[in-house]
Design an enzyme around this catalytic site. Structure first.
Site, PDB file in Angstrom:
ATOM      1  N   ARG A 105     -12.152 -52.711  26.379  1.00  0.00           N
ATOM      2  CA  ARG A 105     -11.002 -52.292  25.690  1.00  0.00           C
ATOM      3  C   ARG A 105     -11.884 -50.911  25.663  1.00  0.00           C
ATOM      4  NH1 ARG A 105     -14.853 -53.574  19.574  1.00  0.00           N
ATOM      5  NH2 ARG A 105     -16.729 -53.029  20.709  1.00  0.00           N
ATOM      6  N   ASN A 143     -10.389 -46.950  17.109  1.00  0.00           N
ATOM      7  CA  ASN A 143     -12.001 -48.281  16.363  1.00  0.00           C
ATOM      8  C   ASN A 143     -13.084 -47.439  17.371  1.00  0.00           C
ATOM      9  OD1 ASN A 143     -12.872 -50.764  15.435  1.00  0.00           O
ATOM     10  ND2 ASN A 143     -13.922 -50.673  17.286  1.00  0.00           N
ATOM     11  N   GLU A 144     -13.452 -46.923  16.518  1.00  0.00           N
ATOM     12  CA  GLU A 144     -15.169 -46.035  17.481  1.00  0.00           C
ATOM     13  C   GLU A 144     -14.897 -45.586  18.455  1.00  0.00           C
ATOM     14  OE1 GLU A 144     -17.719 -49.805  17.838  1.00  0.00           O
ATOM     15  OE2 GLU A 144     -18.233 -49.893  15.558  1.00  0.00           O
ATOM     16  N   GLU A 316     -17.870 -51.510   8.942  1.00  0.00           N
ATOM     17  CA  GLU A 316     -17.931 -53.395   9.743  1.00  0.00           C
ATOM     18  C   GLU A 316     -19.347 -53.096   9.533  1.00  0.00           C
ATOM     19  OE1 GLU A 316     -17.625 -53.314  13.775  1.00  0.00           O
ATOM     20  OE2 GLU A 316     -15.249 -52.558  13.909  1.00  0.00           O
ATOM     21  N   TRP A 324     -24.801 -57.566  21.072  1.00  0.00           N
ATOM     22  CA  TRP A 324     -24.788 -56.886  22.192  1.00  0.00           C
ATOM     23  C   TRP A 324     -25.627 -56.213  22.663  1.00  0.00           C
ATOM     24  CZ3 TRP A 324     -26.176 -52.929  19.178  1.00  0.00           C
ATOM     25  CH2 TRP A 324     -25.956 -52.168  17.702  1.00  0.00           C
ATOM     26  N   GLN A 365     -18.359 -64.425  21.568  1.00  0.00           N
ATOM     27  CA  GLN A 365     -18.435 -65.771  20.662  1.00  0.00           C
ATOM     28  C   GLN A 365     -20.020 -65.786  20.923  1.00  0.00           C
ATOM     29  OE1 GLN A 365     -18.303 -68.849  23.928  1.00  0.00           O
ATOM     30  NE2 GLN A 365     -16.980 -66.573  24.746  1.00  0.00           N
ATOM     31  N   MET A 366     -20.905 -65.215  21.061  1.00  0.00           N
ATOM     32  CA  MET A 366     -22.350 -64.729  20.007  1.00  0.00           C
ATOM     33  C   MET A 366     -22.603 -63.852  19.463  1.00  0.00           C
ATOM     34  SD  MET A 366     -23.156 -66.656  22.460  1.00  0.00           S
ATOM     35  CE  MET A 366     -24.806 -68.250  22.245  1.00  0.00           C
ATOM     36  N   HIS A 367     -21.336 -63.702  18.491  1.00  0.00           N
ATOM     37  CA  HIS A 367     -21.783 -62.895  17.306  1.00  0.00           C
ATOM     38  C   HIS A 367     -21.781 -63.247  16.297  1.00  0.00           C
ATOM     39  CE1 HIS A 367     -20.691 -58.873  14.775  1.00  0.00           C
ATOM     40  NE2 HIS A 367     -21.063 -58.013  16.164  1.00  0.00           N
TER      41      HIS A 367
HETATM   42  C1  GAL Z   1     -18.410 -52.665  16.793  1.00  0.00           C
HETATM   43  C2  GAL Z   1     -17.166 -52.799  16.632  1.00  0.00           C
HETATM   44  C3  GAL Z   1     -15.988 -54.263  16.634  1.00  0.00           C
HETATM   45  C4  GAL Z   1     -17.477 -55.401  17.302  1.00  0.00           C
HETATM   46  C5  GAL Z   1     -18.580 -55.042  17.132  1.00  0.00           C
HETATM   47  C6  GAL Z   1     -19.247 -56.181  16.792  1.00  0.00           C
HETATM   48  O1  GAL Z   1     -18.838 -51.988  17.369  1.00  0.00           O
HETATM   49  O2  GAL Z   1     -16.505 -52.218  16.067  1.00  0.00           O
HETATM   50  O3  GAL Z   1     -14.877 -54.386  17.052  1.00  0.00           O
HETATM   51  O4  GAL Z   1     -17.403 -55.723  19.016  1.00  0.00           O
HETATM   52  O5  GAL Z   1     -19.303 -54.611  17.089  1.00  0.00           O
HETATM   53  O6  GAL Z   1     -21.108 -56.083  16.374  1.00  0.00           O
END
Ligand code: GAL
Length: 635
Positions: A105, A143-144, A316, A324, A365-367
């Site tokens: 992305r 987004n971000e 979020e 990540w 998938q690990m989130h």
């Molecule tokens: C943010 C993002 C989300 C998702 C999330 C995962 O940085 O806006 O789309 O990727 O992290 O932690």
């Protein structure tokens, strides 16, 4: 002020017959906001001009029928694959000049005018469809911005845009040559078309060139966002929002925020502890499952200052382990609840969890989500439900001005990145250490731009590391009835990143000259009178004013004249605490030594006390277990 909980949801990821069940479960958990749409472009417009909004109409209807309010995202962070065929040169380029490819992305360059127009086009289409729809209560644009290092792009589009930007800023190459000092090393230009981006030079580029590029790159983010704001503004009265990030400083959030009603940010405390907070192994081990005790609060206070009239949300919120960071432990039970309350204590209007259900496919998938991939409840949902019940019972309260203001200025971050002088001189870290020092004394802080109009009414104002002290700022600092602490490194440069002459700091009424600076490697700190030491950075300063603090060999480190003080070094936590305590005493601000890992934040007549430490702490006779929190009356 009403407080809301919400969740990020991707209807396009799930079979349509699941949507009503999801919506009902959200509602039953006490969630009221649902953000959707921000990555859905390939399903909204599968090929150029082929608009497929029926499914999104149905998703909005399902959510609204369940009693949920929709936050609509524009999908411009994820241009579909066909966009690249249409605009093959839209990709950002890295500093090595390589295009950043499709397959994740944010694969666009902010300066690409063709893509900017596409973004405005899809925003307009969505605005026409949902702008007056009462079920859509707010908009998130893109987004971000800046995520995945995407603000700085070295693409041909960026180069062309930079040349135009330079021509507008300097009007002539003579003026640019003079402003940058291009006579040094024969770098003079006689046409704007000769000027390249400041990558791929043999050794470092002229810092003025690099600084101009940083200002340009920030302006490109603002311009990209503004194109969508202009598309949406006449089509909706709902507030426009962007979701900023933790420790992302490549664009000026105060500039961008001026175009939006509400600031929001995405809070992942444990990921940040792992990869964005400085700290030794012991600090990281102590806060492994809670996050740093000041990092979230810093951003809450920063983004409250970015939103109009202090309006801000968490868009979020980490609900469980993320995917990540270098390592991804699970939050201590109770932390999702604590993080949520803490945001409300700093004035958030809403906290939305990311995401509803864990996705069994693709990158994340690990989130964790509030639900597991198999649809069962995860711990995050249990805590979100508890928060929903608790906030319903919390008294109404408005944010009041904190006693202390900390100035945060994005161009200073860029300047000190371009010219760090010492490998660990980092502007964000300097500001953050000062913020942490204030919080350890139990203080509430407002973080504000270097704008005198926003700095009145405080008892203490900290201005660390501000690149350039404007005439308005120096006049204000000399006249304000607040105690003022300036430095280190503040007022030392012009906005072009050349030396300020006469030599800084240039404060009115505090006669002092920084004659030279030294950066200090780890372990080479200088002991200070009264305890603690200067580390990372120390300035040699000439002044007729008798110093309040010196190094043990007599070099001045803290000077005060009337209510202004100049700090000529980076103090370690011990020295900083002493300096802040003294200034607070002079400013008439009460301080409280907080137990390790315990913090408090005032909100009107109330305050929230939280325990980030992994041990039970006693504070004001209350026992706070790990992840414990208490709402109290402000003392
Ligand atoms: C943010 C993002 C989300 C998702 C999330 C995962 O940085 O806006 O789309 O990727 O992290 O932690």
């Amino acid at each position: 002020m009403s407080r809301k909980l919400g969740v990020c949801y991707y209807p396009e990821h799930w079979p349509e017959d699941q949507w009503p069940r999801d919506a009902a479960r959200m509602k039953a958990a006490g969630l009221t906001l649902v953000r959707i749409g921000e990555f859905a472009w390939s399903r909204l417009e599968p090929s150029p001009g082929d608009l497929q909004f029926d499914w999104l109409d149905r998703a909005v209807a399902v959510l609204a029928e369940a009693g949920l309010e929709v936050v609509m995202g524009t999908p411009t962070a994820t241009p579909p694959r066909w966009m690249l065929d249409k605009h093959p040169d839209m990709l950002a380029h890295d500093a090595e000049g390589r295009p950043r490819g499709f397959g994740s992305r944010r694969h666009y360059c902010f300066a690409h005018l063709g893509y900017r127009a596409e973004a405005a086009r899809i925003a307009r289409i969505m605005g026409e469809r949902y702008g007056r729809d009462p079920r859509v209560v707010a908009w998130q644009i893109d987004n971000e911005y800046g995520c995945h290092d995407t603000t700085l792009s070295y693409s041909p589009a960026a180069r062309d845009g930079f040349r135009d930007w330079l021509a507008q800023r300097y009007q002539s190459t003579e003026a640019l040559n003079r402003a940058w000092g291009n006579v040094f090393w024969s770098m003079d230009y006689d046409s704007f078309d000769q000027i390249e981006l400041p990558n791929l030079t043999v050794t470092e580029p002229n810092p003025s060139h690099a600084m101009a590029f940083r200002r340009f790159a920030s302006d490109m983010v603002v311009a990209f966002n503004r194109a969508q704001v202009e598309a949406l503004r006449t089509l909706t009265d709902a507030p426009l929002i962007h979701n900023y990030m933790g420790r992302v400083t490549e664009f000026d959030h105060h500039d961008l925020g001026a175009d939006l009603e509400i600031a929001s940010w995405d809070s992942y405390p444990m990921g940040f502890l792992m990869d964005r907070v400085e700290g030794d192994a012991a600090h990281k081990a102590t806060y492994l499952r809670q996050g740093d005790p000041d990092f979230q609060a810093f951003h809450h206070d920063l983004y409250r200052g970015v939103g109009q009239d202090g309006r801000w949300w968490i868009m979020e919120q980490q609900p469980g382990p993320v995917n990540w960071a270098p390592w991804n432990p699970a939050p201590l039970p109770g932390m999702v609840r604590l993080w949520s309350h803490e945001a409300f204590a700093h004035g958030a209007e809403a906290v939305c969890y990311f995401r509803w259900r864990q996705a069994p496919f693709a990158q994340e998938q690990m989130h964790a989500g509030l639900l597991r991939a198999d649809d069962a409840e995860a711990l995050g949902l249990v805590e979100a439900r508890q928060v929903a019940e608790e906030i319903a019972a919390l008294p109404e309260a408005r944010m009041s001005r904190a006693p202390v203001a900390l100035v945060f200025n994005y161009p200073s971050q860029w300047a000190w990145e371009v010219q760090p002088q010492g490998a660990d001189f980092d502007y964000f870290s300097l500001c953050f250490e000062m913020y942490r020092g204030l919080r350890k004394l139990g203080l509430s802080v407002d973080i504000l731009p270097a704008d005198p109009a926003r700095l009145s009414g405080y008892d203490l104002i900290l201005v660390p590391g501000l690149l350039n002290l404007s005439a308005e700022m120096t006049a204000f600092l000399a006249e304000t009835p607040a105690q003022v602490l300036v430095g280190p490194r503040a007022g030392s440069k012009t906005p072009e990143l050349t030396m300020a002459l006469p030599l800084g700091p240039g404060l009115n009424g505090l006669e002092a000259t920084v004659t030279h600076v030294e950066s200090l490697p780890p372990g080479a700190g200088r002991a200070l009178t009264g305890g603690g030491q200067a580390e990372r950075w120390i300035e040699a300063i000439e002044s007729p004013i008798p110093p309040r603090i010196t190094t043990e060999d007599g070099a001045p480190v803290l000077l005060s004249a009337d209510r202004q003080s100049y700090l000529a070094a980076w103090p370690d936590p011990e020295a900083l605490s002493r300096i802040l305590r003294d200034l607070c005493a002079q400013a008439g601000i009460n301080t409280t030594e907080m137990p390790e890992g315990v913090r408090q934040r005032a909100m009107g007549p109330h305050r929230l006390v939280v325990n980030y430490s992994p041990e039970t702490r006693i504070f004001e006779d209350d026992h706070l277990p790990p992840a414990g929190l208490l709402w109290k009356l402000a003392s």
